[in-house]
Design a protein around this motif. Structure first.
Motif, short mmCIF file in Angstrom:
data_model
loop_
_atom_site.label_atom_id
_atom_site.label_comp_id
_atom_site.label_asym_id
_atom_site.label_seq_id
_atom_site.Cartn_x
_atom_site.Cartn_y
_atom_site.Cartn_z
N ILE A 89 -3.83 13.66 41.53
CA ILE A 89 -4.30 13.71 42.92
C ILE A 89 -3.45 14.77 43.63
O ILE A 89 -2.22 14.74 43.54
CB ILE A 89 -4.12 12.34 43.62
N THR A 90 -4.11 15.67 44.33
CA THR A 90 -3.39 16.77 44.98
C THR A 90 -3.20 16.48 46.45
O THR A 90 -4.16 16.25 47.20
CB THR A 90 -4.18 18.08 44.82
N LYS A 121 1.82 6.61 49.47
CA LYS A 121 1.77 5.16 49.19
C LYS A 121 0.34 4.67 48.99
O LYS A 121 0.11 3.69 48.28
CB LYS A 121 2.42 4.37 50.34
N ALA A 122 -0.63 5.34 49.63
CA ALA A 122 -2.03 4.91 49.55
C ALA A 122 -2.68 5.29 48.21
O ALA A 122 -3.77 4.80 47.88
CB ALA A 122 -2.83 5.52 50.70
N ILE A 123 -2.02 6.14 47.44
CA ILE A 123 -2.58 6.59 46.17
C ILE A 123 -2.13 5.64 45.05
O ILE A 123 -0.95 5.29 44.99
CB ILE A 123 -2.12 8.04 45.88
N PRO A 124 -3.07 5.19 44.19
CA PRO A 124 -2.71 4.23 43.13
C PRO A 124 -1.47 4.67 42.34
O PRO A 124 -1.30 5.86 42.04
CB PRO A 124 -3.96 4.21 42.23
N ALA A 125 -0.62 3.71 42.03
CA ALA A 125 0.69 3.99 41.43
C ALA A 125 0.58 4.68 40.07
O ALA A 125 1.49 5.40 39.65
CB ALA A 125 1.49 2.70 41.29
N ASP A 126 -0.54 4.47 39.35
CA ASP A 126 -0.66 5.06 38.02
C ASP A 126 -1.19 6.49 38.04
O ASP A 126 -1.30 7.14 37.00
CB ASP A 126 -1.57 4.19 37.13
N LYS A 127 -1.49 7.00 39.23
CA LYS A 127 -2.03 8.35 39.36
C LYS A 127 -0.91 9.38 39.54
O LYS A 127 -0.04 9.21 40.39
CB LYS A 127 -2.97 8.43 40.58
N LYS A 163 11.68 10.14 47.07
CA LYS A 163 12.79 9.19 47.16
C LYS A 163 12.41 7.95 47.96
O LYS A 163 12.71 6.83 47.57
CB LYS A 163 14.00 9.88 47.79
N VAL A 164 11.75 8.16 49.08
CA VAL A 164 11.38 7.03 49.95
C VAL A 164 10.39 6.10 49.25
O VAL A 164 10.47 4.87 49.35
CB VAL A 164 10.81 7.53 51.30
N THR A 165 9.42 6.68 48.53
CA THR A 165 8.38 5.87 47.88
C THR A 165 8.80 5.38 46.50
O THR A 165 8.18 4.46 45.96
CB THR A 165 7.08 6.68 47.72
N GLY A 166 9.84 6.01 45.92
CA GLY A 166 10.25 5.65 44.56
C GLY A 166 9.28 6.14 43.50
O GLY A 166 9.30 5.69 42.36
N ARG A 167 8.45 7.07 43.87
CA ARG A 167 7.40 7.58 42.98
C ARG A 167 8.00 8.43 41.85
O ARG A 167 8.73 9.39 42.12
CB ARG A 167 6.43 8.43 43.80
N LYS A 168 7.70 8.07 40.59
CA LYS A 168 8.25 8.81 39.45
C LYS A 168 7.27 9.83 38.88
O LYS A 168 7.66 10.73 38.14
CB LYS A 168 8.65 7.83 38.33
N ASN A 169 5.97 9.68 39.19
CA ASN A 169 4.95 10.56 38.62
C ASN A 169 4.44 11.56 39.65
O ASN A 169 3.25 11.82 39.76
CB ASN A 169 3.79 9.75 38.04
N MET A 170 5.37 12.11 40.41
CA MET A 170 5.05 13.05 41.47
C MET A 170 5.67 14.40 41.14
O MET A 170 6.88 14.52 40.98
CB MET A 170 5.59 12.51 42.80
N PHE A 171 4.83 15.41 41.02
CA PHE A 171 5.28 16.77 40.73
C PHE A 171 5.30 17.56 42.04
O PHE A 171 4.36 17.49 42.83
CB PHE A 171 4.35 17.44 39.71
N ILE A 172 6.38 18.29 42.26
CA ILE A 172 6.61 18.92 43.57
C ILE A 172 6.68 20.44 43.42
O ILE A 172 7.44 20.96 42.60
CB ILE A 172 7.91 18.38 44.21
N TRP A 173 5.88 21.14 44.21
CA TRP A 173 5.88 22.60 44.21
C TRP A 173 7.19 23.10 44.84
O TRP A 173 7.68 22.53 45.80
CB TRP A 173 4.69 23.12 45.00
N ALA A 174 7.72 24.20 44.29
CA ALA A 174 9.02 24.71 44.75
C ALA A 174 8.86 25.71 45.91
O ALA A 174 9.32 26.85 45.83
CB ALA A 174 9.78 25.35 43.60
#
Length: 318
Positions: free
Chosen positions: A111-112, A140-146, A162-173
């Motif tokens: 999900i972008t 937070k509204a996006i399903p955790a497995d996405k 950090k705030v959401t604890g999301r581990k499957n989040m890729f971040i543009w530099a």
């Protein structure tokens, strides 16, 4: 003499906008003179939403180019002008449409999520837009497995992860050169000189990440820390009982803070935190755009319709 010229030019702009039935919007980072002649000041998305509500059919957006595009997307039936077409944004420029499409190909099921500080073309490729105020809620509204692709600001992205604890989040530099230039040592120095000061910080700042856990704990060497959007900062300092504030964002916001809170003291975290693109907008350019009705910002319908979907999905959450 300059004061008189400025005053008469302001009067002429105010007369012209009424005569031509134009609403003038000014971002919080604009120079004081430009904020003074605006009908509304605020952050980029808030101003675009305000523009959709007003009866005027012409909007003069005193901000950078992507902001005028957002207003054109939200109000497709209105004409949007900008005082200077060259007023760009280093953050918006930090990702191209080809780079985004290639990134999406590498993560076909992701999900972008894109910050509102992006071009209309980039927005048209997003699933969700977000602002600094609602980025956490959108994620937070996006399903955790996405998987999530978050762009373009790496400091806001790191903060959200950090705030959401999301581990499957890729971040543009990507980064805003102004906010990235505000360093932890700038803030430490200011806070040390003002022991009773509160610290308000924009999540695009490079100092956000190393200070995250201190901020979450509610203190930074004894000072209260709040990580807030520009509008969140304005509301917070107005409602706070504190008298002294160190403000980590573009210095233009201090003008409005002082106007609204004359009894309080506002210190920029860095005096160098000035956006040269925002400062390209002058009273003379506002006047010229009004007189000549020039510099219209047009977003092609196909791009605008797709971009509007990403914005509407965000608004449905926040």
């Amino acid at each position: 003499m300059l004061v008189q010229q400025s005053s008469s030019l302001k009067e002429e702009i105010i007369r012209l906008k009424k005569e031509k039935d134009v609403v003038i919007l000014a971002h919080n980072y604009q120079i004081p003179d430009v904020q003074d002649i605006a009908d509304f000041t605020g952050d980029s998305l808030g101003l675009s939403r305000q523009a959709a509500k007003v009866p005027q059919k012409t909007i003069l957006f005193c901000g950078v180019h992507f902001m005028a595009e957002t207003a054109a997307i939200i109000s497709p039936e209105k004409r949007v002008l900008i005082p200077d077409l060259e007023a760009g944004c280093s953050l918006s420029d930090s990702i191209t449409i080809d780079e985004l499409r290639n990134w999406k190909k590498q993560h076909p099921n992701a999900i972008t999520v894109g910050y509102v500080n992006t071009t209309a073309e980039i927005k048209s490729e997003l699933d969700y837009c977000c602002t600094s105020a609602n980025a956490v809620n959108v994620v937070k509204a996006i399903p955790a497995d996405k998987e999530i692709l978050f762009l373009p600001d790496m400091f806001l992205g790191s903060y959200v992860a950090k705030v959401t604890g999301r581990k499957n989040m890729f971040i543009w530099a990507g980064e805003c050169h102004v906010h990235a230039g505000i360093k932890p040592e700038d803030i430490t120095e200011k806070l040390n000189s003002l022991k009773d000061a509160e610290f308000v910080i924009h999540p695009e700042c490079s100092c956000t990440t190393p200070m995250m856990y201190d901020a979450a704990a509610g203190s930074f060497d004894g000072n209260k820390v709040s990580i807030l959007s520009t509008e969140g900062m304005l509301n917070h300092v107005h409602n706070s009982k504190a008298k002294n504030f160190v403000v980590a964002t573009e210095t233009g916001i201090l003008y409005k803070m002082k106007q609204q809170n004359p009894d309080k003291n506002f210190i920029p975290a860095s005096e160098k935190a000035e956006c040269q693109y925002m400062k390209m907008i002058t009273l003379e350019k506002v006047y010229d755009a009004l007189i000549q009705e020039k510099n219209q910002v047009i977003v092609p319908k196909e791009i605008a319709d797709k971009a509007r979907t990403a914005i509407e999905r965000m608004l449905a959450i926040s």
